[in-house]
Design an enzyme around this catalytic site. Sequence first.
Site, PDB file in Angstrom:
ATOM      1  N   HIS A   7       0.823  -1.209   0.000  1.00 42.74           N
ATOM      2  CA  HIS A   7       0.000   0.000   0.000  1.00 42.74           C
ATOM      3  C   HIS A   7       0.855   1.255   0.000  1.00 42.74           C
ATOM      4  CE1 HIS A   7       0.456  -0.670   4.448  1.00 42.74           C
ATOM      5  NE2 HIS A   7       0.550   0.650   4.480  1.00 42.74           N
ATOM      6  N   GLU A  43      -8.364   4.595   9.608  1.00 44.55           N
ATOM      7  CA  GLU A  43      -7.873   4.359   8.253  1.00 44.55           C
ATOM      8  C   GLU A  43      -8.908   3.702   7.368  1.00 44.55           C
ATOM      9  OE1 GLU A  43      -4.782   1.212   9.340  1.00 44.55           O
ATOM     10  OE2 GLU A  43      -5.956   0.262   7.765  1.00 44.55           O
ATOM     11  N   GLN A  60      -3.959   3.497   1.296  1.00 52.34           N
ATOM     12  CA  GLN A  60      -4.348   3.520   2.709  1.00 52.34           C
ATOM     13  C   GLN A  60      -4.490   4.988   3.124  1.00 52.34           C
ATOM     14  OE1 GLN A  60      -1.292   2.751   5.769  1.00 52.34           O
ATOM     15  NE2 GLN A  60      -2.619   1.114   6.502  1.00 52.34           N
ATOM     16  N   HIS A  84       3.863   7.282   3.679  1.00 53.81           N
ATOM     17  CA  HIS A  84       4.796   6.149   3.619  1.00 53.81           C
ATOM     18  C   HIS A  84       4.438   5.218   2.476  1.00 53.81           C
ATOM     19  CE1 HIS A  84       1.514   4.396   6.167  1.00 53.81           C
ATOM     20  NE2 HIS A  84       1.826   3.275   5.539  1.00 53.81           N
ATOM     21  N   GLU A 134       7.483   0.787   5.106  1.00 52.13           N
ATOM     22  CA  GLU A 134       6.849  -0.240   5.940  1.00 52.13           C
ATOM     23  C   GLU A 134       6.990  -1.593   5.254  1.00 52.13           C
ATOM     24  OE1 GLU A 134       2.757   0.785   6.766  1.00 52.13           O
ATOM     25  OE2 GLU A 134       2.255  -1.261   7.378  1.00 52.13           O
TER      26      GLU A 134
HETATM   27  C1  MC0 Z   1       9.095  11.823   9.981  1.00 51.53           C
HETATM   28  N1  MC0 Z   1      10.049  12.100   9.077  1.00 51.53           N
HETATM   29  C2  MC0 Z   1       9.676  11.625   7.889  1.00 51.53           C
HETATM   30  C3  MC0 Z   1       8.402  11.035   8.105  1.00 51.53           C
HETATM   31  N2  MC0 Z   1       8.073  11.170   9.413  1.00 51.53           N
HETATM   32  N3  MC0 Z   1      10.271  11.617   6.689  1.00 51.53           N
HETATM   33  C4  MC0 Z   1       9.590  11.052   5.663  1.00 51.53           C
HETATM   34  N4  MC0 Z   1       8.363  10.476   5.801  1.00 51.53           N
HETATM   35  C5  MC0 Z   1       7.743  10.463   6.996  1.00 51.53           C
HETATM   36  N5  MC0 Z   1       6.549   9.906   7.114  1.00 51.53           N
HETATM   37  C6  MC0 Z   1      11.296  12.839   9.308  1.00 51.53           C
HETATM   38  C7  MC0 Z   1      11.006  14.204   9.896  1.00 51.53           C
HETATM   39  O1  MC0 Z   1      10.756  15.159   8.887  1.00 51.53           O
HETATM   40  C8  MC0 Z   1      12.284  14.494  10.654  1.00 51.53           C
HETATM   41  O2  MC0 Z   1      13.270  14.960   9.760  1.00 51.53           O
HETATM   42  C9  MC0 Z   1      12.700  13.127  11.149  1.00 51.53           C
HETATM   43  O3  MC0 Z   1      12.067  12.165  10.290  1.00 51.53           O
HETATM   44  C10 MC0 Z   1      12.248  12.888  12.578  1.00 51.53           C
HETATM   45  O4  MC0 Z   1      10.847  13.105  12.612  1.00 51.53           O
HETATM   46  P1  MC0 Z   1      10.021  13.673  13.852  1.00 51.53           P
HETATM   47  O5  MC0 Z   1       8.932  14.493  13.336  1.00 51.53           O
HETATM   48  O6  MC0 Z   1      10.956  14.263  14.865  1.00 51.53           O
HETATM   49  O7  MC0 Z   1       9.340  12.403  14.440  1.00 51.53           O
HETATM   50  P2  MC0 Z   1       9.896  11.178  15.251  1.00 51.53           P
HETATM   51  O8  MC0 Z   1      11.373  11.041  15.137  1.00 51.53           O
HETATM   52  O9  MC0 Z   1       9.308  11.259  16.611  1.00 51.53           O
HETATM   53  O10 MC0 Z   1       9.184  10.003  14.449  1.00 51.53           O
HETATM   54  C11 MC0 Z   1       9.477   9.709  13.112  1.00 51.53           C
HETATM   55  C12 MC0 Z   1       9.250   8.204  12.939  1.00 51.53           C
HETATM   56  C13 MC0 Z   1       7.799   7.916  13.396  1.00 51.53           C
HETATM   57  C14 MC0 Z   1       9.450   7.857  11.458  1.00 51.53           C
HETATM   58  C15 MC0 Z   1      10.250   7.420  13.790  1.00 51.53           C
HETATM   59  O11 MC0 Z   1       6.911   8.666  12.598  1.00 51.53           O
HETATM   60  C16 MC0 Z   1       7.432   6.468  13.362  1.00 51.53           C
HETATM   61  O12 MC0 Z   1       7.738   5.707  14.282  1.00 51.53           O
HETATM   62  N6  MC0 Z   1       6.734   6.027  12.281  1.00 51.53           N
HETATM   63  C17 MC0 Z   1       6.317   4.626  12.163  1.00 51.53           C
HETATM   64  C18 MC0 Z   1       4.891   4.441  12.591  1.00 51.53           C
HETATM   65  C19 MC0 Z   1       3.919   5.201  11.736  1.00 51.53           C
HETATM   66  O13 MC0 Z   1       4.283   6.042  10.916  1.00 51.53           O
HETATM   67  N7  MC0 Z   1       2.598   4.924  11.954  1.00 51.53           N
HETATM   68  C20 MC0 Z   1       1.532   5.554  11.202  1.00 51.53           C
HETATM   69  C21 MC0 Z   1       1.059   4.699  10.096  1.00 51.53           C
HETATM   70  P3  MC0 Z   1      14.156  16.263  10.071  1.00 51.53           P
HETATM   71  O14 MC0 Z   1      15.036  16.412   8.876  1.00 51.53           O
HETATM   72  O15 MC0 Z   1      13.165  17.374  10.278  1.00 51.53           O
HETATM   73  O16 MC0 Z   1      14.910  15.903  11.325  1.00 51.53           O
HETATM   74  S1  MC0 Z   1       0.233   3.282  10.767  1.00 51.53           S
HETATM   75  C22 MC0 Z   1       0.074   2.202   9.492  1.00 51.53           C
HETATM   76  O17 MC0 Z   1       0.467   2.500   8.404  1.00 51.53           O
HETATM   77  C23 MC0 Z   1      -0.564   0.865   9.855  1.00 51.53           C
HETATM   78  C24 MC0 Z   1      -1.896   1.063  10.470  1.00 51.53           C
HETATM   79  C25 MC0 Z   1      -0.663  -0.101   8.667  1.00 51.53           C
HETATM   80  O18 MC0 Z   1      -0.079   0.147   7.603  1.00 51.53           O
HETATM   81  O19 MC0 Z   1      -1.310  -1.142   8.808  1.00 51.53           O
END
Ligand code: MC0
Length: 146
Positions: A7, A43, A60, A84, A134
């Site tokens: 997705h 979602e 998604q 993502h 992912e």
């Molecule tokens: C953050 N950054 C990204 C981003 N999110 N870059 C590209 N794409 C994204 N989606 C970048 C920010 O701009 C920042 O860059 C750096 O990463 C740190 O971001 P932050 O804003 O300080 O946030 P953190 O570090 O607290 O978290 C970022 C992180 C988090 C990726 C670790 O979002 C995470 O754990 N994501 C995985 C879970 C997730 O996204 N769940 C939602 C979908 P700079 O350069 O400014 O430092 S759930 C889903 O999809 C499930 C239901 C499913 O598929 O079944």
Amino acid sequence: MLTRIDHIGIACFDLDKTVEFYRATYGFEVFHSEINEEQGVREAMLRINGTDDGGASYLQLLEPTREDSAVGKWLAKNGEGVHHIAFGTADVDGDSEAIRDKGVRVLYDAPRRGSMDSRITFLHPKDCHGVLTELVTSAAPDVADH
Ligand code: MC0
């Protein structure tokens, strides 16, 4: 082995309005919807096509359930858009370990629950040329409990 685009995750402020845009503009219907409290999202999965590994590819649409969630924080900073990309695999455990061994940060020690009872993990966007990535193993390929 990663065998399909499972997705593309799209962050939005208003899930119902966004679902209606995709329905009215492209004719895509909601295949499955749920709230994932752990991930902080409401979602909708729009099934686009089946794939030759027996799975399927979806859009998604993701609305945050809280401001401090991953999608909530991302929306506040970037506005709506592609959040993502997810690759499908029959073996999320093995593939994520193999990718970790290549030096890419895998965000979870063990896969967590994703959409439609899939098992998911994420790779850090800073290790993937700016793309939050992912990995997904479906509960049962192309079968969902609506
Ligand atoms: C953050 N950054 C990204 C981003 N999110 N870059 C590209 N794409 C994204 N989606 C970048 C920010 O701009 C920042 O860059 C750096 O990463 C740190 O971001 P932050 O804003 O300080 O946030 P953190 O570090 O607290 O978290 C970022 C992180 C988090 C990726 C670790 O979002 C995470 O754990 N994501 C995985 C879970 C997730 O996204 N769940 C939602 C979908 P700079 O350069 O400014 O430092 S759930 C889903 O999809 C499930 C239901 C499913 O598929 O079944």
